[in-house]
Scaffold this motif. Structure first.
Motif, PDB file in Angstrom:
ATOM      1  N   ALA A  99     -61.604 -14.233  23.537  1.00 36.47           N
ATOM      2  CA  ALA A  99     -62.919 -14.620  24.188  1.00 36.47           C
ATOM      3  C   ALA A  99     -63.253 -16.048  25.028  1.00 36.47           C
ATOM      4  N   ILE A 100     -62.301 -17.081  24.496  1.00 34.67           N
ATOM      5  CA  ILE A 100     -62.370 -17.776  25.550  1.00 34.67           C
ATOM      6  C   ILE A 100     -62.358 -17.726  27.174  1.00 34.67           C
ATOM      7  N   ALA A 101     -61.742 -16.666  27.667  1.00 35.40           N
ATOM      8  CA  ALA A 101     -61.667 -15.974  29.103  1.00 35.40           C
ATOM      9  C   ALA A 101     -63.162 -15.719  29.715  1.00 35.40           C
ATOM     10  N   VAL A 102     -63.671 -14.597  28.324  1.00 32.06           N
ATOM     11  CA  VAL A 102     -64.712 -14.448  29.046  1.00 32.06           C
ATOM     12  C   VAL A 102     -66.078 -15.262  29.006  1.00 32.06           C
ATOM     13  N   LEU A 103     -65.859 -16.043  28.304  1.00 32.28           N
ATOM     14  CA  LEU A 103     -67.431 -17.023  28.280  1.00 32.28           C
ATOM     15  C   LEU A 103     -66.818 -18.238  29.564  1.00 32.28           C
ATOM     16  N   ASP A 104     -65.148 -18.385  29.397  1.00 30.62           N
ATOM     17  CA  ASP A 104     -65.054 -19.207  30.414  1.00 30.62           C
ATOM     18  C   ASP A 104     -65.890 -18.819  31.691  1.00 30.62           C
ATOM     19  N   SER A 105     -65.145 -17.298  32.100  1.00 29.68           N
ATOM     20  CA  SER A 105     -65.954 -16.774  33.507  1.00 29.68           C
ATOM     21  C   SER A 105     -67.659 -16.350  33.434  1.00 29.68           C
ATOM     22  N   ALA A 106     -67.802 -17.305  32.443  1.00 28.22           N
ATOM     23  CA  ALA A 106     -69.435 -16.962  32.550  1.00 28.22           C
ATOM     24  C   ALA A 106     -70.544 -18.115  32.897  1.00 28.22           C
ATOM     25  N   ALA A 107     -69.433 -19.285  32.058  1.00 29.48           N
ATOM     26  CA  ALA A 107     -69.708 -20.360  32.246  1.00 29.48           C
ATOM     27  C   ALA A 107     -69.855 -20.896  33.602  1.00 29.48           C
ATOM     28  N   ARG A 108     -68.362 -20.732  34.430  1.00 29.45           N
ATOM     29  CA  ARG A 108     -68.500 -20.329  35.350  1.00 29.45           C
ATOM     30  C   ARG A 108     -69.377 -20.447  36.787  1.00 29.45           C
ATOM     31  N   LEU A 109     -70.337 -19.395  36.017  1.00 32.72           N
ATOM     32  CA  LEU A 109     -71.442 -18.603  36.869  1.00 32.72           C
ATOM     33  C   LEU A 109     -72.647 -18.603  36.553  1.00 32.72           C
ATOM     34  N   GLY A 110     -72.770 -19.473  35.744  1.00 30.04           N
ATOM     35  CA  GLY A 110     -74.098 -20.489  34.986  1.00 30.04           C
ATOM     36  C   GLY A 110     -74.732 -19.647  34.422  1.00 30.04           C
ATOM     37  N   LEU A 112     -74.562 -18.801  31.067  1.00 27.08           N
ATOM     38  CA  LEU A 112     -73.742 -19.360  29.476  1.00 27.08           C
ATOM     39  C   LEU A 112     -75.329 -20.652  28.492  1.00 27.08           C
ATOM     40  N   THR A 113     -75.610 -19.475  27.647  1.00 22.81           N
ATOM     41  CA  THR A 113     -76.487 -20.429  27.083  1.00 22.81           C
ATOM     42  C   THR A 113     -76.201 -21.927  26.294  1.00 22.81           C
ATOM     43  N   GLU A 114     -77.105 -22.864  26.154  1.00 19.59           N
ATOM     44  CA  GLU A 114     -76.603 -23.575  25.518  1.00 19.59           C
ATOM     45  C   GLU A 114     -75.604 -23.372  24.141  1.00 19.59           C
ATOM     46  N   ARG A 115     -75.881 -22.537  23.417  1.00 16.57           N
ATOM     47  CA  ARG A 115     -75.398 -21.556  22.667  1.00 16.57           C
ATOM     48  C   ARG A 115     -73.593 -21.290  22.191  1.00 16.57           C
ATOM     49  N   GLY A 116     -73.527 -20.582  23.819  1.00 19.96           N
ATOM     50  CA  GLY A 116     -72.450 -20.218  24.585  1.00 19.96           C
ATOM     51  C   GLY A 116     -72.383 -21.449  24.510  1.00 19.96           C
ATOM     52  N   GLY A 117     -72.160 -22.266  25.495  1.00 21.88           N
ATOM     53  CA  GLY A 117     -71.110 -23.527  25.700  1.00 21.88           C
ATOM     54  C   GLY A 117     -70.603 -23.780  24.801  1.00 21.88           C
ATOM     55  N   GLU A 118     -71.974 -24.046  23.367  1.00 21.24           N
ATOM     56  CA  GLU A 118     -71.091 -24.368  22.059  1.00 21.24           C
ATOM     57  C   GLU A 118     -69.958 -24.141  21.410  1.00 21.24           C
ATOM     58  N   LEU A 140     -76.107 -10.605  19.986  1.00 20.39           N
ATOM     59  CA  LEU A 140     -75.021 -11.443  19.905  1.00 20.39           C
ATOM     60  C   LEU A 140     -74.659 -11.863  21.271  1.00 20.39           C
ATOM     61  N   MET A 141     -75.111 -10.642  22.472  1.00 19.14           N
ATOM     62  CA  MET A 141     -75.239 -11.170  23.950  1.00 19.14           C
ATOM     63  C   MET A 141     -75.730 -12.357  24.721  1.00 19.14           C
ATOM     64  N   LYS A 142     -77.355 -11.790  23.752  1.00 16.82           N
ATOM     65  CA  LYS A 142     -78.265 -12.480  24.152  1.00 16.82           C
ATOM     66  C   LYS A 142     -78.629 -14.140  23.588  1.00 16.82           C
ATOM     67  N   THR A 143     -77.558 -14.303  22.011  1.00 14.17           N
ATOM     68  CA  THR A 143     -77.549 -16.201  21.928  1.00 14.17           C
ATOM     69  C   THR A 143     -76.720 -16.007  23.254  1.00 14.17           C
ATOM     70  N   LEU A 144     -75.836 -15.423  23.594  1.00 12.14           N
ATOM     71  CA  LEU A 144     -74.716 -16.422  23.972  1.00 12.14           C
ATOM     72  C   LEU A 144     -74.497 -15.997  25.970  1.00 12.14           C
ATOM     73  N   PHE A 145     -75.419 -15.629  26.153  1.00 12.38           N
ATOM     74  CA  PHE A 145     -75.676 -15.309  27.720  1.00 12.38           C
ATOM     75  C   PHE A 145     -77.089 -15.213  28.177  1.00 12.38           C
ATOM     76  N   THR A 146     -77.459 -16.225  29.076  1.00 13.73           N
ATOM     77  CA  THR A 146     -78.957 -16.271  29.480  1.00 13.73           C
ATOM     78  C   THR A 146     -79.179 -15.124  29.864  1.00 13.73           C
ATOM     79  N   ASP A 147     -78.077 -14.102  30.465  1.00 14.74           N
ATOM     80  CA  ASP A 147     -78.949 -12.714  31.500  1.00 14.74           C
ATOM     81  C   ASP A 147     -77.848 -11.469  30.985  1.00 14.74           C
ATOM     82  N   PRO A 148     -77.282 -11.204  29.748  1.00 14.00           N
ATOM     83  CA  PRO A 148     -76.655 -10.284  29.175  1.00 14.00           C
ATOM     84  C   PRO A 148     -76.757  -8.897  30.176  1.00 14.00           C
ATOM     85  N   GLY A 149     -77.254  -8.653  31.180  1.00 11.18           N
ATOM     86  CA  GLY A 149     -77.419  -7.628  32.303  1.00 11.18           C
ATOM     87  C   GLY A 149     -76.474  -7.962  33.202  1.00 11.18           C
TER      88      GLY A 149
END
Length: 423
Positions: free
Chosen positions: A81-92, A94-100, A224-233
């Motif tokens: 889970a950390i690897a996925v969210l960290d990758s998304a964070a590096r690409l900008g 992640l939503t605010e909730r995703g960062g939390e 959940l994908m919409k909650t965590l990521f700004t652009d799930p696509g």
């Protein structure tokens, strides 16, 4: 034997009806329960036990328990889970909730690092508290000098659970002669025999297809994908929503077992999502151990555990020395043992897989620290032996008629088991 059949059948109907015990509303009143076998031990709801019939005193206790609260079984749930969210964070992305959520995961993982499946501080405390209550409930037995035979699974969390339990008893009564052991030699009757080959049940394939469909429904990750990521696509190329959701659910379920971290991810899920995951997990457990009609009887892999409990009890019933037997194992043994013994909470599952949770709810049987206690009683001048069954320190019943509930005549209980397993 016909007498026992006559006595048992009406009780089975009563026991099955009692199994209709869980509603969605009840479950969601305590979201920790949606973690199923990860549910932190709630302690007994029954403060005062039913007194024994006049003249009967406890002389032997057989305790079979699961280890206490533990860290998540495999830290892959964190790291993936950390690897996925960290990758998304590096690409900008992640939503605010995703960062939390990512921050919570990193904090939890820092504490859990290299502790996969280890007993937590809460788990150790649970066993000291269970032991303390046992002493307080049965002081006539446990305050005297007597032998305590304790055996554990060779898994570290079980051994440490045993040490905490026995240490508490020893502190309360220094005169106890406690012998602890954890040897591969004893695992066939402490944990069971997973190598036994069992013929497939006639409805096993049907159940597995139904369980798969229920699992697919539970893993719907679009919200959940919409909650965590700004652009799930945009993250679809490296994020498998179903896998991420499951990893987060496992971590969320386990964080209750390290309360000192003051972390939670339960609010990341809707109540319907948590209920769907719990339903799926509940069904998987019942199917794995053959508790559904026509499923493969996986519970028989734990039959040696039950046979050992009976043989040890008979040894002390025939003797005149009080004693205590303690066994420390896993949820995968406690659940089928509850079914083998005929405890009402484990009985009554039906073919209706979407509603079987209303009959059997595993969070009530195998939370962290789960335990089954058989307490035996004798009366001076009488050969009659009574036994009482406790599940998670609450009085429960078995499908045998009795004239002194919740106590049973040991000979009647053994006759029921003999009838049940001779077929």
């Amino acid at each position: 034997m016909k007498r026992i059949i006559y006595l048992v059948l009406p009780a089975i109907l009563i026991c099955t009806a009692a199994g209709a015990q869980t509603t969605k509303k009840e479950l969601l009143q305590d979201l920790g329960k949606t973690g199923a076998s990860y549910y932190a031990y709630p302690g007994p709801r029954q403060a005062v036990l039913t007194p024994a019939p006049e003249g009967y005193k406890p002389f032997y206790i057989s305790h079979y328990g699961r280890h206490g609260s533990r860290y998540v079984s495999d830290n892959k749930y964190y790291t993936r889970a950390i690897a996925v969210l960290d990758s998304a964070a590096r690409l900008g992305l992640l939503t605010e909730r995703g960062g939390e959520v990512l921050a919570i995961l990193r904090t939890g993982y820092a504490d859990a690092f290299n502790r996969d499946g280890d007993l937590t501080d809460l788990g150790a405390r649970q066993h000291r508290e269970i032991a303390h209550r046992m002493y307080e409930r049965f002081p006539e037995l446990l305050s005297q000098p007597l032998k305590v035979d304790a055996k554990s699974s060779t898994t570290r969390r079980c051994m440490i659970s045993m040490f905490n339990f026995c240490g508490e008893l020893q502190g309360l009564n220094p005169w106890l002669e406690i012998k602890m052991d954890a040897s591969s030699r004893d695992m066939h009757y402490v944990v069971g025999n997973s190598d036994i080959h069992l013929p497939k049940g006639p409805r096993q394939d049907v159940y597995e297809r139904q369980a798969s469909a229920l699992g697919d429904k539970a893993g719907d990750s679009r919200r959940l994908m919409k909650t965590l990521f700004t652009d799930p696509g945009k993250v679809a190329g490296f994020v498998k929503g179903r896998d991420l959701m499951y990893n987060l659910y496992k971590v969320a379920s386990d964080l209750q077992n390290v309360p000192e971290l003051n972390l939670s991810l339960m609010d990341l899920f809707t109540r319907d999502e948590l209920f769907a995951y719990w339903m799926d997990g509940n069904l998987d457990w019942l199917l794995d151990y053959g508790m559904l009609p026509g499923s493969t009887p996986g519970y028989l892999k734990r039959k040696e555990v039950m046979d050992s409990i009976v043989s040890y009890a008979d040894r002390f019933v025939a003797g005149d020395r009080p004693a205590v037997s303690l066994r420390f194992s896993h949820d995968s043994a406690v659940l089928p043992l509850a079914y083998l013994l005929g405890l009402k909470e484990a009985m009554g599952a039906t073919e209706d897989v979407e509603n079987v949770y209303k009959r059997v709810s595993i969070d009530k049987i195998i939370p962290m620290g789960a335990n089954i206690q058989l307490v035996f009683y004798k009366k001076d001048g009488s050969d009659d032996v009574l036994v009482k069954f406790l599940l998670n320190e609450n009085e429960t019943s078995v499908p045998v008629r009795t004239d002194c509930a919740p106590y049973y005549h040991w000979t009647d209980v053994k006759a029921y088991w003999e009838e049940r397993y001779s077929q």
